[in-house]
Design an enzyme around this catalytic site. Structure first.
Site, PDB file in Angstrom:
ATOM      1  N   CYS A  19      28.467  39.085  32.280  1.00  0.00           N
ATOM      2  CA  CYS A  19      29.023  39.396  30.965  1.00  0.00           C
ATOM      3  C   CYS A  19      29.365  38.074  30.282  1.00  0.00           C
ATOM      4  CB  CYS A  19      30.276  40.257  31.104  1.00  0.00           C
ATOM      5  SG  CYS A  19      31.603  39.421  32.024  1.00  0.00           S
ATOM      6  N   HIS A  48      34.276  36.522  40.902  1.00  0.00           N
ATOM      7  CA  HIS A  48      34.164  37.114  42.229  1.00  0.00           C
ATOM      8  C   HIS A  48      32.702  37.256  42.648  1.00  0.00           C
ATOM      9  CE1 HIS A  48      38.467  38.953  42.162  1.00  0.00           C
ATOM     10  NE2 HIS A  48      38.435  37.754  42.719  1.00  0.00           N
ATOM     11  N   CYS A 104      38.891  34.898  30.702  1.00  0.00           N
ATOM     12  CA  CYS A 104      38.072  35.656  29.756  1.00  0.00           C
ATOM     13  C   CYS A 104      38.889  35.982  28.511  1.00  0.00           C
ATOM     14  CB  CYS A 104      37.589  36.944  30.419  1.00  0.00           C
ATOM     15  SG  CYS A 104      36.735  38.060  29.280  1.00  0.00           S
ATOM     16  N   GLU A 134      43.546  39.588  38.169  1.00  0.00           N
ATOM     17  CA  GLU A 134      43.786  39.867  36.748  1.00  0.00           C
ATOM     18  C   GLU A 134      45.137  40.545  36.547  1.00  0.00           C
ATOM     19  OE1 GLU A 134      42.198  42.667  33.121  1.00  0.00           O
ATOM     20  OE2 GLU A 134      40.688  41.976  34.576  1.00  0.00           O
ATOM     21  N   THR A 173      41.004  45.035  32.658  1.00  0.00           N
ATOM     22  CA  THR A 173      39.772  45.161  31.866  1.00  0.00           C
ATOM     23  C   THR A 173      38.578  45.699  32.660  1.00  0.00           C
ATOM     24  OG1 THR A 173      39.050  42.888  32.355  1.00  0.00           O
ATOM     25  CG2 THR A 173      40.451  43.218  30.404  1.00  0.00           C
ATOM     26  N   CYS A 203      36.839  46.232  29.111  1.00  0.00           N
ATOM     27  CA  CYS A 203      35.924  45.386  28.352  1.00  0.00           C
ATOM     28  C   CYS A 203      34.591  46.080  28.102  1.00  0.00           C
ATOM     29  CB  CYS A 203      35.746  44.043  29.050  1.00  0.00           C
ATOM     30  SG  CYS A 203      34.422  43.954  30.243  1.00  0.00           S
ATOM     31  N   SER A 232      36.180  43.885  41.293  1.00  0.00           N
ATOM     32  CA  SER A 232      36.659  45.181  40.827  1.00  0.00           C
ATOM     33  C   SER A 232      35.591  45.943  40.061  1.00  0.00           C
ATOM     34  CB  SER A 232      37.902  44.992  39.944  1.00  0.00           C
ATOM     35  OG  SER A 232      38.313  46.228  39.390  1.00  0.00           O
ATOM     36  N   SER A 276      29.780  39.821  37.576  1.00  0.00           N
ATOM     37  CA  SER A 276      29.815  38.457  38.104  1.00  0.00           C
ATOM     38  C   SER A 276      28.637  38.164  39.025  1.00  0.00           C
ATOM     39  CB  SER A 276      31.140  38.219  38.850  1.00  0.00           C
ATOM     40  OG  SER A 276      31.393  39.250  39.783  1.00  0.00           O
TER      41      SER A 276
END
Length: 335
Positions: A19, A48, A104, A134, A173, A203, A232, A276
């Site tokens: 992303c 990650h 981010c 996060e 997110t 997100c 996640s 990721s």
């Protein structure tokens, strides 16, 4: 005599993989290495994914868990894409470190929401997973105990607010869109006056990847999510595939983890990647299937993504001055 391979349809999700926030974070580390030279220190995994982390280590990045592991240095210290508590940059300043924040921008948006709700006197609920970096970063924007963590619908039923008419919610997110919707519905049902964000905190990339899986998973015998076990958004993709009706929904870091015997007789596979996971690992999985099957590849496009986030200004200016980056139009930042 050449052995005939069995046919296999592969449904490849698009969008998948990196992303804008992950792409920006990796770019920050690589650009810092190119501009300032090695070593560059990174607090926690920048994203990650073991493959990404090992690739950056090979280029000169040094990963640490806490700032006290960083020697006295003028080299950059970078914070990961997941965000950090306010205490971390404060500590970096005390240690006279030059730091770059790769959080981010969509996570930073949630941080700002938390601080705004606190300023307005709201009791804040964070929907998320305990222990995730996060979540630790978001809760750490305010004093300890100010943000209350809710993980399940059952947690909503057990929650006792100071004032049921003065609540606000925010979210991690990278959650399951469906699970979060159920929790939000429960919060609104129990606390009708609760305030939420103007725009969903989950997100765009998390949402797009989950929607793509919902479309392809029912068509396939096996759903493969390329991603890390501590990611996640990758774990949520595997869960979404399972719920969408795929009889096997697997989370794999790379092709070497495929248990071919456990797949059984298959005629179709759906493949996606967490936000990721680099595309090279997706290609590796596809090639592994090609060695065993006569593959027909069908790219299933469910959304277009063209979002780009700016790298930090101080890094961009230093990279231009060092001749590492050409001066040009800025990338588009999303607020």
């Amino acid at each position: 005599m050449t052995e005939t391979k069995p046919p296999l349809d592969i449904y490849l999700c698009a969008p998948r993989g990196f992303c804008a926030g992950v792409d920006r974070a990796i770019q920050i580390v690589e650009l810092a290495l190119a501009t300032y030279g090695a070593p560059v220190y990174v607090r926690h995994e920048i994203v990650h994914n073991k493959f990404v982390v090992e690739s950056l280590k090979a280029k000169g990045a040094v990963f640490v868990e806490e700032l006290d592991e960083v020697p006295a240095t003028k080299q950059p210290v970078i914070f990961s894409a997941h965000g950090v508590p306010k205490s971390v940059p404060e500590n970096a300043r005390e240690l006279n470190f030059f730091y770059l924040d790769a959080t981010c921008p969509l996570v930073s948006k949630v941080h700002k929401e938390a601080m705004l709700h606190d300023k307005r006197g709201h009791e804040i609920i964070l929907i998320g997973h305990e222990g995730h970096p996060e979540v630790i970063g978001t809760m750490g924007q305010l004093e300890e105990g100010v943000v209350k963590l809710i993980e399940t619908v059952e947690d909503v039923a057990a929650f006792e607010p100071r004032d049921p008419n003065n609540l606000a919610w925010i979210t991690q997110t990278t959650l399951s869109v469906d699970d979060t919707a159920d929790i939000i519905a429960a919060l609104k049902d129990r606390f009708p006056a609760i305030t939420g964000p103007n725009k969903n905190d989950i997100c765009y990339a998390t949402t797009n990847r989950q929607e793509a899986v919902k479309i392809v998973a029912p068509k396939a015998d096996v759903m493969i999510v390329v991603g890390a076990p501590n990611s996640s958004n990758s774990k949520r993709l595997r869960e979404v595939g399972e719920r969408a009706g795929c009889r096997q929904s697997l989370l794999l870091q790379r092709a070497s983890e495929i248990d071919w015997d456990s797949l059984g007789a298959i005629s179709s596979v759906a493949i996606t990647a967490g936000a990721s996971a680099p595309e090279v690992l997706v290609e590796e999985v596809i090639e592994a299937f090609r060695t065993r099957y006569d593959v027909t590849l069908d790219v299933v496009v469910t959304a277009k993504e063209d979002i780009i986030f700016n790298i930090p200004r101080e890094l961009r200016e230093a990279a231009i001055a060092a001749g590492v980056l050409e001066e040009g139009p800025k990338a588009v930042a999303v607020n």
